[in-house]
Design an enzyme around this catalytic site. Structure first.
Site, PDB file in Angstrom:
ATOM      1  N   PHE A  29       0.903  -1.323   0.133  1.00  0.00           N
ATOM      2  CA  PHE A  29       0.180   0.196  -0.063  1.00  0.00           C
ATOM      3  C   PHE A  29       0.912   1.347  -0.094  1.00  0.00           C
ATOM      4  O   PHE A  29       0.542   2.219  -0.497  1.00  0.00           O
ATOM      5  CB  PHE A  29      -0.890   0.001   1.160  1.00  0.00           C
ATOM      6  CG  PHE A  29      -2.154  -1.051   1.203  1.00  0.00           C
ATOM      7  CD1 PHE A  29      -1.681  -2.466   1.779  1.00  0.00           C
ATOM      8  CD2 PHE A  29      -3.079  -0.914   0.423  1.00  0.00           C
ATOM      9  CE1 PHE A  29      -2.535  -3.412   1.709  1.00  0.00           C
ATOM     10  CE2 PHE A  29      -4.117  -1.962   0.350  1.00  0.00           C
ATOM     11  CZ  PHE A  29      -3.750  -3.117   1.019  1.00  0.00           C
ATOM     12  N   HIS A 117      -7.769  -8.229   8.923  1.00  0.00           N
ATOM     13  CA  HIS A 117      -8.558  -7.398   7.959  1.00  0.00           C
ATOM     14  C   HIS A 117      -9.412  -8.057   6.991  1.00  0.00           C
ATOM     15  O   HIS A 117      -9.783  -7.753   5.962  1.00  0.00           O
ATOM     16  CB  HIS A 117      -7.568  -6.499   7.044  1.00  0.00           C
ATOM     17  CG  HIS A 117      -6.832  -5.274   8.133  1.00  0.00           C
ATOM     18  ND1 HIS A 117      -5.705  -4.938   7.892  1.00  0.00           N
ATOM     19  CD2 HIS A 117      -7.256  -5.110   9.548  1.00  0.00           C
ATOM     20  CE1 HIS A 117      -5.363  -4.088   8.967  1.00  0.00           C
ATOM     21  NE2 HIS A 117      -6.326  -4.117   9.724  1.00  0.00           N
ATOM     22  N   SER A 192       5.474  -4.936   7.317  1.00  0.00           N
ATOM     23  CA  SER A 192       4.481  -3.921   7.610  1.00  0.00           C
ATOM     24  C   SER A 192       4.808  -2.719   8.070  1.00  0.00           C
ATOM     25  O   SER A 192       5.994  -2.497   8.944  1.00  0.00           O
ATOM     26  CB  SER A 192       3.569  -4.493   8.759  1.00  0.00           C
ATOM     27  OG  SER A 192       2.544  -3.490   9.077  1.00  0.00           O
TER      28      SER A 192
HETATM   29  N1  APR Z   1      10.355  -7.526   2.153  1.00  0.00           N
HETATM   30  C1  APR Z   1      10.211  -6.760   3.058  1.00  0.00           C
HETATM   31  N2  APR Z   1       9.455  -5.609   3.453  1.00  0.00           N
HETATM   32  C2  APR Z   1       8.822  -5.450   2.327  1.00  0.00           C
HETATM   33  C3  APR Z   1       8.891  -5.905   1.072  1.00  0.00           C
HETATM   34  C4  APR Z   1       9.690  -7.036   1.040  1.00  0.00           C
HETATM   35  N3  APR Z   1       9.554  -7.896  -0.002  1.00  0.00           N
HETATM   36  N4  APR Z   1       8.048  -5.280   0.573  1.00  0.00           N
HETATM   37  C5  APR Z   1       7.456  -4.371   1.179  1.00  0.00           C
HETATM   38  N5  APR Z   1       7.968  -4.220   2.141  1.00  0.00           N
HETATM   39  C6  APR Z   1       7.603  -3.358   3.184  1.00  0.00           C
HETATM   40  C7  APR Z   1       7.670  -2.082   2.735  1.00  0.00           C
HETATM   41  O1  APR Z   1       8.636  -1.218   3.070  1.00  0.00           O
HETATM   42  C8  APR Z   1       6.502  -1.364   3.763  1.00  0.00           C
HETATM   43  O2  APR Z   1       7.180  -0.695   4.879  1.00  0.00           O
HETATM   44  O3  APR Z   1       6.362  -3.752   3.789  1.00  0.00           O
HETATM   45  C9  APR Z   1       5.939  -2.512   4.319  1.00  0.00           C
HETATM   46  C10 APR Z   1       4.429  -2.722   3.793  1.00  0.00           C
HETATM   47  O4  APR Z   1       3.500  -1.498   4.340  1.00  0.00           O
HETATM   48  P1  APR Z   1       2.086  -0.840   3.815  1.00  0.00           P
HETATM   49  O5  APR Z   1       2.291  -0.999   2.432  1.00  0.00           O
HETATM   50  O6  APR Z   1       1.780   0.030   4.778  1.00  0.00           O
HETATM   51  O7  APR Z   1       1.228  -2.397   4.155  1.00  0.00           O
HETATM   52  P2  APR Z   1       0.515  -2.767   5.691  1.00  0.00           P
HETATM   53  O8  APR Z   1       1.549  -2.468   6.837  1.00  0.00           O
HETATM   54  O9  APR Z   1       0.296  -4.215   5.746  1.00  0.00           O
HETATM   55  O10 APR Z   1      -0.539  -2.075   5.618  1.00  0.00           O
HETATM   56  C11 APR Z   1      -1.531  -1.979   6.882  1.00  0.00           C
HETATM   57  O11 APR Z   1      -3.204  -0.563   5.692  1.00  0.00           O
HETATM   58  O12 APR Z   1      -4.240   0.098   4.012  1.00  0.00           O
HETATM   59  C12 APR Z   1      -4.426  -0.751   5.084  1.00  0.00           C
HETATM   60  O13 APR Z   1      -5.667  -2.567   5.165  1.00  0.00           O
HETATM   61  C13 APR Z   1      -4.540  -2.154   4.527  1.00  0.00           C
HETATM   62  O14 APR Z   1      -3.991  -4.216   5.754  1.00  0.00           O
HETATM   63  C14 APR Z   1      -3.447  -2.958   5.222  1.00  0.00           C
HETATM   64  C15 APR Z   1      -3.105  -1.769   6.186  1.00  0.00           C
END
Ligand code: APR
Ligand code: ZN
Length: 253
Positions: A29, A117, A192
């Site tokens: 995201f 979620h 995350s």
């Molecule tokens: N390996 C390690 N880290 C990664 C990788 C990878 N291959 N790809 C992405 N990342 C990291 C990014 O740097 C980022 O900090 O994963 C994180 C993903 O963060 P978000 O995109 O914010 O996703 P998330 O934390 O799951 O979001 C939480 O937000 O939009 C809502 O409901 C949605 O469940 C989601 C919630």
């Protein structure tokens, strides 16, 4: 070091976010180019979905594009590594923010995956609670239906079983996730940004209850200072390496 901790821990909980699935081809995201770079999250709230037919049309327009990516994705070595820890008896459960069902498809029993979620694989009618398979709804969307409604005579609003911004969290899953976080002695966050609450409270619950906290994430998170170990690498590679070393140690013991 993380593998040593997994071997010595009594109850390891893995907490995953969208970064767990980017190596399966599902965009996250908040990384550059991620979903909220291309769509405005303020449009896809529970209030907008429930508030008007137009709000639902906009939601399903996005859903129609995203679902095939989720359906077409395969578990990556990170998902298989977490399932491996379970098979080795070294995992209590996974708490995930993801809706892609990839932990289950990698071999984790459904009862060991707490989906905070919800899931993009299921939907239901909000009026009569009739369940709908998301694949069936995708067929309707691709046949030109813009806002799916429940079969006659109901005609109710159909909603995917995902938790939208502004929607109440699933109480059972949230309470269970808090309980498991507090009971963990090792809590591993993977992929995350830890910016969405109450999900991002889970590592705080674990840490406060005395767990070791490991954060595997490509970029910094607001909870990095609390971590006992930070691994700024790929989720898939890191987890595969940990599972490999744990498997080796369990085999030797
Ligand atoms: N390996 C390690 N880290 C990664 C990788 C990878 N291959 N790809 C992405 N990342 C990291 C990014 O740097 C980022 O900090 O994963 C994180 C993903 O963060 P978000 O995109 O914010 O996703 P998330 O934390 O799951 O979001 C939480 O937000 O939009 C809502 O409901 C949605 O469940 C989601 C919630
Ligand atoms: Zn209905």
């Amino acid at each position: 070091m993380a593998a040593d901790w997994v071997c010595s821990a009594e109850r390891t909980v893995v907490f995953t976010g969208a970064g767990m699935s980017t190596e399966s081809g599902i965009p996250d995201f908040r990384s550059p180019g991620g979903i909220w770079d291309r769509f405005d999250p303020a449009e896809f709230t529970f209030q907008n979905f429930m508030g008007s037919e137009e709000g639902r049309r906009r939601y399903w327009e996005l859903g129609r594009m995203v679902y095939p990516v989720l359906r077409g994705a395969e578990p990556n070595p990170g998902h298989f590594a977490v399932a491996k820890l379970w098979q080795l008896g070294r995992l209590d459960c996974v708490i995930t923010q993801n809706i892609d069902n990839l932990h289950q498809r990698a071999g984790l029993p459904a009862e060991r995956v707490i989906e905070l979620h919800g899931s993009a694989m299921r939907a239901r009618c909000l009026d009569c609670d009739r369940p709908y398979d998301r694949a069936q709804i995708q067929d309707w969307l691709e046949a030109g239906v813009s806002v799916p409604i429940c079969d006659p005579p109901c005609g109710g609003v159909i909603k995917p079983r995902t938790i939208m911004f502004g929607e109440a969290m699933p109480s059972e899953e949230t309470e269970e996730a808090e309980r498991r976080s507090r009971a963990a002695d090792l809590f591993i966050v993977v992929g995350s940004s830890l910016v969405v609450y109450p999900a991002a409270h889970m590592p705080v619950h674990a840490k406060r209850a005395g767990a070791r906290l490991v954060i595997v994430n490509r970029t910094a998170t607001p909870q990095d200072a609390e971590a006992d170990l930070l691994i700024p690498g790929s989720a898939a590679e890191t987890l595969a390496g940990i599972a490999e070393r744990v498997h080796h140690r369990v085999a030797l013991s």
